[in-house]
Design an enzyme around this catalytic site. Structure first.
Site, PDB file in Angstrom:
ATOM      1  N   GLU A  34       0.866  -1.166   0.000  1.00 43.27           N
ATOM      2  CA  GLU A  34       0.000   0.000   0.000  1.00 43.27           C
ATOM      3  C   GLU A  34       0.912   1.227   0.000  1.00 43.27           C
ATOM      4  O   GLU A  34       1.787   1.334   0.858  1.00 43.27           O
ATOM      5  CB  GLU A  34      -0.853  -0.036   1.277  1.00 43.27           C
ATOM      6  CG  GLU A  34      -2.142   0.713   1.137  1.00 43.27           C
ATOM      7  CD  GLU A  34      -2.961   0.697   2.410  1.00 43.27           C
ATOM      8  OE1 GLU A  34      -2.860  -0.260   3.204  1.00 43.27           O
ATOM      9  OE2 GLU A  34      -3.703   1.670   2.600  1.00 43.27           O
ATOM     10  N   ARG A  52       4.711 -13.529   9.684  1.00 47.95           N
ATOM     11  CA  ARG A  52       5.347 -12.218   9.598  1.00 47.95           C
ATOM     12  C   ARG A  52       6.700 -12.261  10.287  1.00 47.95           C
ATOM     13  O   ARG A  52       6.937 -13.066  11.188  1.00 47.95           O
ATOM     14  CB  ARG A  52       4.487 -11.155  10.283  1.00 47.95           C
ATOM     15  CG  ARG A  52       3.294 -10.740   9.482  1.00 47.95           C
ATOM     16  CD  ARG A  52       2.466  -9.749  10.258  1.00 47.95           C
ATOM     17  NE  ARG A  52       2.872  -8.376  10.066  1.00 47.95           N
ATOM     18  CZ  ARG A  52       2.417  -7.599   9.083  1.00 47.95           C
ATOM     19  NH1 ARG A  52       1.568  -8.075   8.203  1.00 47.95           N
ATOM     20  NH2 ARG A  52       2.825  -6.358   8.985  1.00 47.95           N
ATOM     21  N   LYS A  67       3.893   0.517  10.158  1.00 50.19           N
ATOM     22  CA  LYS A  67       3.908   1.826   9.489  1.00 50.19           C
ATOM     23  C   LYS A  67       3.411   2.940  10.385  1.00 50.19           C
ATOM     24  O   LYS A  67       3.906   4.055  10.330  1.00 50.19           O
ATOM     25  CB  LYS A  67       2.977   1.790   8.284  1.00 50.19           C
ATOM     26  CG  LYS A  67       3.471   0.940   7.158  1.00 50.19           C
ATOM     27  CD  LYS A  67       2.359   0.792   6.153  1.00 50.19           C
ATOM     28  CE  LYS A  67       2.834  -0.008   4.966  1.00 50.19           C
ATOM     29  NZ  LYS A  67       1.727  -0.251   4.037  1.00 50.19           N
TER      30      LYS A  67
HETATM   31  P1  ATP Z   1       2.278  -2.711   8.447  1.00 49.77           P
HETATM   32  O1  ATP Z   1       1.510  -3.720   9.242  1.00 49.77           O
HETATM   33  O2  ATP Z   1       3.728  -2.621   8.793  1.00 49.77           O
HETATM   34  O3  ATP Z   1       1.645  -1.380   8.435  1.00 49.77           O
HETATM   35  P2  ATP Z   1       1.143  -3.741   6.009  1.00 49.77           P
HETATM   36  O4  ATP Z   1       1.002  -5.201   6.049  1.00 49.77           O
HETATM   37  O5  ATP Z   1      -0.077  -2.963   6.234  1.00 49.77           O
HETATM   38  O6  ATP Z   1       2.316  -3.279   6.966  1.00 49.77           O
HETATM   39  P3  ATP Z   1       1.394  -3.513   3.139  1.00 49.77           P
HETATM   40  O7  ATP Z   1       1.883  -2.361   2.368  1.00 49.77           O
HETATM   41  O8  ATP Z   1      -0.018  -3.890   3.024  1.00 49.77           O
HETATM   42  O9  ATP Z   1       1.783  -3.231   4.665  1.00 49.77           O
HETATM   43  O10 ATP Z   1       2.336  -4.762   2.906  1.00 49.77           O
HETATM   44  C1  ATP Z   1       2.642  -5.339   1.684  1.00 49.77           C
HETATM   45  C2  ATP Z   1       2.984  -6.773   1.902  1.00 49.77           C
HETATM   46  O11 ATP Z   1       4.068  -6.899   2.825  1.00 49.77           O
HETATM   47  C3  ATP Z   1       1.820  -7.538   2.492  1.00 49.77           C
HETATM   48  O12 ATP Z   1       1.659  -8.734   1.760  1.00 49.77           O
HETATM   49  C4  ATP Z   1       2.234  -7.804   3.902  1.00 49.77           C
HETATM   50  O13 ATP Z   1       1.688  -8.999   4.363  1.00 49.77           O
HETATM   51  C5  ATP Z   1       3.751  -7.866   3.793  1.00 49.77           C
HETATM   52  N1  ATP Z   1       4.385  -7.536   5.073  1.00 49.77           N
HETATM   53  C6  ATP Z   1       4.324  -6.372   5.755  1.00 49.77           C
HETATM   54  N2  ATP Z   1       4.983  -6.453   6.911  1.00 49.77           N
HETATM   55  C7  ATP Z   1       5.502  -7.703   6.993  1.00 49.77           C
HETATM   56  C8  ATP Z   1       6.282  -8.416   7.952  1.00 49.77           C
HETATM   57  N3  ATP Z   1       6.687  -7.853   9.079  1.00 49.77           N
HETATM   58  N4  ATP Z   1       6.629  -9.686   7.677  1.00 49.77           N
HETATM   59  C9  ATP Z   1       6.248 -10.260   6.540  1.00 49.77           C
HETATM   60  N5  ATP Z   1       5.500  -9.668   5.594  1.00 49.77           N
HETATM   61  C10 ATP Z   1       5.119  -8.405   5.804  1.00 49.77           C
HETATM   62 MG    MG Z   2      -1.682  -4.000   4.601  1.00 51.55          MG
END
Ligand code: ATP
Ligand code: MG
Length: 548
Positions: free
Chosen positions: A31, A256, A266
């Protein structure tokens, strides 16, 4: 370099063997509402490396269906970070480019009696949803006719209603044991300008509806996501089936990645930037990819770190120290090893001719001859590390300089300290020494064993430099602080700035050049470094400081 190997690879192999798919197609769907962090690196590397292992494709898809916090700055940042990590997407797509096609699929569901427009407010909807143990209740608007739903949905699109006034929901089952299946929202009204679509739309699809359709439009075979989407998979499959999608993608979840004492969400990273606790998203203390880059981590160190953590269906927490270890492994034979003095004190060799400078041969990397040699200056006045001198040798373990003690100046001569000068506070300002001309480096002199080896920089040619040293942004969790808000657990000493000297060969250093400063650690030239003021960030030490 390590190869990817995990349970998803096994699934892919068997899908190819059984002809479920012809070619592997994955995607990374960030995102664009923040910069990427090290947790994202797990998703990136998993998607790209798995596809590469089978000569498949990986799309970069900006999941930009929530306009509130999205911005072009983050789109550019994400593209840049992926490139830096060494991955080139097969295609770059935007979720918002599918808005029209997604809208048509919503109409299809309404026509099939599988979606309806609801007037309940957000709070009412969550009340009606029920709980894990109690079924939900049908909304009073659930039985609107297909015609009415079509008309209302069109009016939603046309901007007739304010934010939150109406919601398009899937009509599934309000008593489904999985709460995600209790008539989930598909579209909400948001009168917000979209960073790509402008004001064209005032209804935006929800992730659970948009994502499976986007995967299908792009021909994705394996849609990988983190574990929290586990109980959304049933809904993913429901939308694919009911929307009569030609291509059927499958969702797989992985754990994760968390890192000790590292805040990755974030929301927190944004809070640190907004509160000016750090200099920006690329502050070298940040776990963002741009922060890690500025700190001096390399793409290979990050990649090997991620691969070394493995991948399973469990969230994992890894010690931050293992990333340092990967950096050392990567740069050990690659980085030049110049002399830098971080905390300097002057050393004057009283019996060395005044005004004379010698240039001594010095290997660029003692463990890699291929990196060649350079010349370093030696003269009567040098700088050494303050920590390398003590007035009285305390015990046998002290393998550095002291009064009356002889040490080897690496790529120089043997010197013996004779006296010190002090200021009125008693701090040593200058150390005096004598040298033995017979002991020149390379002469093969072996009649005496010096009390250790220390490094130096020649004072008249040395370049003043700033060194930025870092500690974790967050303090270790203790009994006393474990319940504190993360802002109150910030480490007040997470950055310290030192002024010292580097040898003249670093005069033209450019940002992001990696060094191993002799006997000190790995450093990288900072973006703020100029010809007039050299600045280096300490990436990590030479050895693990991991406490068992
Ligand atoms: P955050 O929880 O840090 O705000 P998010 O999951 O909302 O992150 P996205 O931009 O939606 O952020 O993430 C893109 C991809 O990265 C998604 O498929 C998400 O599952 C993966 N991702 C984000 N953080 C992690 C993590 N700590 N470990 C593994 N995969 C991750
Ligand atoms: Mg997300």
């Amino acid at each position: 370099m390590a190869e990817i190997n995990n349970f998803i690879k096994t699934i892919m192999q068997s899908d190819l063997d059984n002809n479920r798919v012809e070619k592997i197609a994955t995607r990374f769907p960030p995102e664009p509402n923040a910069y990427l962090h090290i947790g994202h690196a797990r998703a990136i590397i998993t998607n790209f490396e798995l596809a590469n292992a089978f000569s498949g494709t990986t799309n970069l898809r900006f999941d930009d269906t929530n306009p509130a916090k999205e911005d072009q700055e983050f789109v550019d940042g994400i593209i840049n970070d992926l490139k830096w990590l060494g991955y080139t997407p097969s295609n770059v797509f935007y979720g918002s480019d599918y808005f029209e096609k997604t809208y048509e699929k919503a109409i299809l569901l309404i026509k099939k009696g599988l979606a309806y427009v609801d007037d309940l407010s957000q709070e009412e909807m969550s009340k009606y949803r029920g709980t894990l143990t109690e079924p939900g209740t049908n909304s009073p608007y659930r039985n609107r006719s297909i015609e009415e739903n079509l008309k209302l949905f069109e009016e939603m699109r046309d901007g007739k209603y304010p934010d939150g006034a109406k919601t398009l929901r899937a009509k599934i089952d309000m008593s489904h044991p999985n709460i995600n299946m209790r008539d989930p929202a598909m579209y909400r009204i948001l009168h917000i300008k979209h960073h790509r679509q402008g004001t064209k739309w005032c209804i935006y699809p929800m992730y659970d509806f948009a994502h499976p359709l986007q995967d299908s439009f792009e021909g994705i075979t394996h849609s990988l996501c983190s574990l929290e989407y586990d109980n959304h998979r049933i809904l993913y499959d429901w939308f694919i089936e009911k929307c009569e999608m030609e291509h059927v993608p499958h969702q797989y979840e992985f754990g994760r990645l968390n890192i000790t004492n590292t805040i990755m969400s974030k929301r927190y990273l944004r809070a640190l930037v907004d509160a000016k606790k750090v200099s920006g998203y690329d502050d070298p203390r940040m776990p963002t990819l741009c922060g890690l880059r500025r700190r001096g981590f390399t793409p290979d160190s990050i990649r090997n770190f991620i691969l070394s953590t493995g991948l399973s269906r469990v969230n994992s927490t890894v010690e931050a120290d293992s990333l340092d270890e990967e950096l050392r492994n990567d740069l050990k034979l690659k980085a030049i090893r110049p002399n830098a003095i971080i905390n300097p004190v002057k050393l004057i060799i009283d019996n060395y001719p005044e005004g004379q400078i010698e240039y001594m041969d010095c290997p660029n990397n003692q463990e890699n001859e291929d990196m060649g040699n350079r010349k370093i200056a030696f003269s009567r006045e040098l700088y050494i590390e303050r920590e390398d001198f003590i007035e009285q040798k305390p015990n046998k373990k002290w393998k550095r300089l002291a009064l009356g003690v002889e040490v080897r100046l690496m790529h120089g001569y043997f010197v013996t300290a004779t006296s010190v000068e002090k200021d009125e506070l008693g701090n040593i300002t200058t150390i005096h020494a004598t040298y033995d001309p017979k002991t020149k480096s390379g002469s093969g002199f072996d009649e005496r064993k010096p009390n250790g080896n220390i490094h130096y920089v020649e004072a008249t040619t040395a370049i003043p430099a700033e060194f930025r040293l870092f500690e974790p942004l967050m303090l270790d969790a203790t009994e006393e602080n474990k319940d504190l808000d993360f802002m109150e657990r910030l480490n007040p000493n997470s950055i310290s700035i030192k002024s010292g000297y580097v040898e003249a060969s670093l005069k033209d250093t450019k940002p992001l050049t990696h060094y191993q400063f002799v006997r000190n650690g790995y450093y990288v030239t900072d973006y703020d470094s100029t010809e007039n003021k050299l600045i280096f960030n300490r990436t990590c030490g030479l050895k693990s400081s991991f406490k068992m």
